[in-house]
Design an enzyme around this catalytic site. Structure first.
Site, PDB file in Angstrom:
ATOM      1  CB  CYS A 136     -34.979   7.447   4.080  1.00  0.00           C
ATOM      2  SG  CYS A 136     -36.398   8.432   4.591  1.00  0.00           S
ATOM      3  CB  CYS A 139     -36.384  10.281   1.988  1.00  0.00           C
ATOM      4  SG  CYS A 139     -36.067  10.253   3.734  1.00  0.00           S
ATOM      5  CG  ASP A 140     -34.853   8.482  -1.226  1.00  0.00           C
ATOM      6  OD1 ASP A 140     -34.951   9.709  -1.383  1.00  0.00           O
ATOM      7  OD2 ASP A 140     -33.902   7.954  -0.632  1.00  0.00           O
TER       8      ASP A 140
END
Ligand code: NDP
Length: 315
Positions: A136, A139-140
């Site tokens: 992701c 997300c990261d």
């Protein structure tokens, strides 16, 4: 165990589940929806949604899911945090166990559990999980500002992730196993014209290396041909974007699936092989897999459930 009886249980909280909740609550079915492990579903990990009708300027993935949820709650849908561990479909009403603590008896069930990111299956993906391996980018990606990352895959997701990462990272490699990108033309053009994205065609990843986290990847070009060539690239982050697996494990084989693991639905309906159980969204859609098509399928599942209840004197 605490027990509760409902007319309609909805499992999953992506566009399909929440839309089913809007329609079933407006039909006075007082639906109960369990959100699962990722409230809001896959879209909450997407930065910008540009192709959902009604948002001419685009909208954030998290924001659109909050909007659809609020819309369902406005009509009385009971949306709860919780994970449906199992559903016994051999009895009527169906019996669902929630977090090992509660049993819901339901006359109808709408399964809208979506799909989860696939991994390559390399030992190194597990070894470096949370230490440079991610599925992701939104997300990261933040952790890789001004660093070098690789994205595996050549579809729309991979292109989106690469574009997103290219705005944060110094360099982005795309590792594509074929000699072409499968993504839509508009996404291909964006990726191929971005100067800090380097697409490595005909390339497979065979391992990762690094002392305290990912420091690089072992790659093979033209695998299995006379031109086969091994190369290593130095990277700080390794992002998977190679598709998704439908989330059906909790059904324990009670529902008919196709060979790729998607729930089979009957004709143009959302009926599964179990009367009273309906499926909507990515868990049952190997072809379109869009937020808008999932929402449409959630609407159809709600209408199918309503008709089933009426036809069986359960409404
Ligand atoms: P896709 O199935 O479209 O693409 C998967 C990619 O991963 C392909 O390039 C595939 O290669 C590659 N791949 C699969 N397995 C492996 C493996 N073991 N090793 C290396 N590479 C592998 O998945 P996406 O998640 O990209 O997209 C799913 C659907 O969602 C599509 O219909 C897409 O159009 C849609 N989508 C739409 C978006 C939008 O409109 N904004 C955004 C994101 C997705 P190969 O081609 O060789 O099979």
């Amino acid at each position: 165990m605490e027990k509760e009886r409902v007319k309609c249980l909805i499992v999953g909280s992506g566009p399909a589940g929440y839309t089913a909740a809007i329609y079933t609550s407006r039909a006075n079915l007082s639906p109960v929806l369990y959100e699962g492990l990722q409230p809001g579903g896959q879209l909450t990990t997407t930065s910008e949604i540009e192709n959902f009708p009604g948002y001419p300027e685009g909208i954030g993935g998290f924001d659109i899911m909050e909007d659809i949820k609020t819309q369902a709650e406005r009509f009385g849908a009971d949306i709860r945090a919780g994970y449906v561990e199992s559903i016994d479909m051999s009895v009527r009403p169906f019996k669902a166990v929630i977090d090992g603590a509660k049993e819901i008896e339901a006359d109808t069930v709408i399964i809208a559990t979506g799909a989860s990111a696939k991994y390559l299956g390399l030992e190194d993906e597990k070894k470096y999980s949370g230490m440079g391996v991610s599925a992701c980018a939104t997300c990261d990606g933040f952790f890789y500002r001004k660093k070098v990352v690789a994205v595996v895959g050549g579809g729309d997701t991979a292109c989106e992730e690469a574009m997103y990462l290219s705005s944060l990272a110094k360099e982005v490699y795309m590792i594509v196993r074929k000699d072409y990108l499968r993504a839509s033309q508009v996404m291909q053009d964006r990726v191929l014209n971005k100067e800090n994205i380097h697409v490595l065609f005909n390339t497979n990843t065979v391992g990762l290396f690094g002392e305290n986290g990912v420091e690089g990847a072992h790659l093979v070009k033209f695998k299995g041909t006379p031109q086969e060539e091994q190369l290593d690239i130095a990277i700080d982050g390794f992002f998977l974007a190679i598709g998704h697996k439908p989330n059906t494990d909790f059904l324990n084989g009670q529902i008919a699936l196709d060979e790729a693991g998607y729930i089979i639905t009957e004709g143009a309906s959302t009926k599964t092989n179990i009367p009273g159980v309906f499926a909507a969204g990515d868990v049952a859609d190997p072809h379109y897999r869009q937020a808008i098509s999932a929402a449409g399928m959630g609407c159809r599942a709600a209408m199918d459930a309503e008709r089933y209840l009426a036809d069986n004197g359960l409404k």
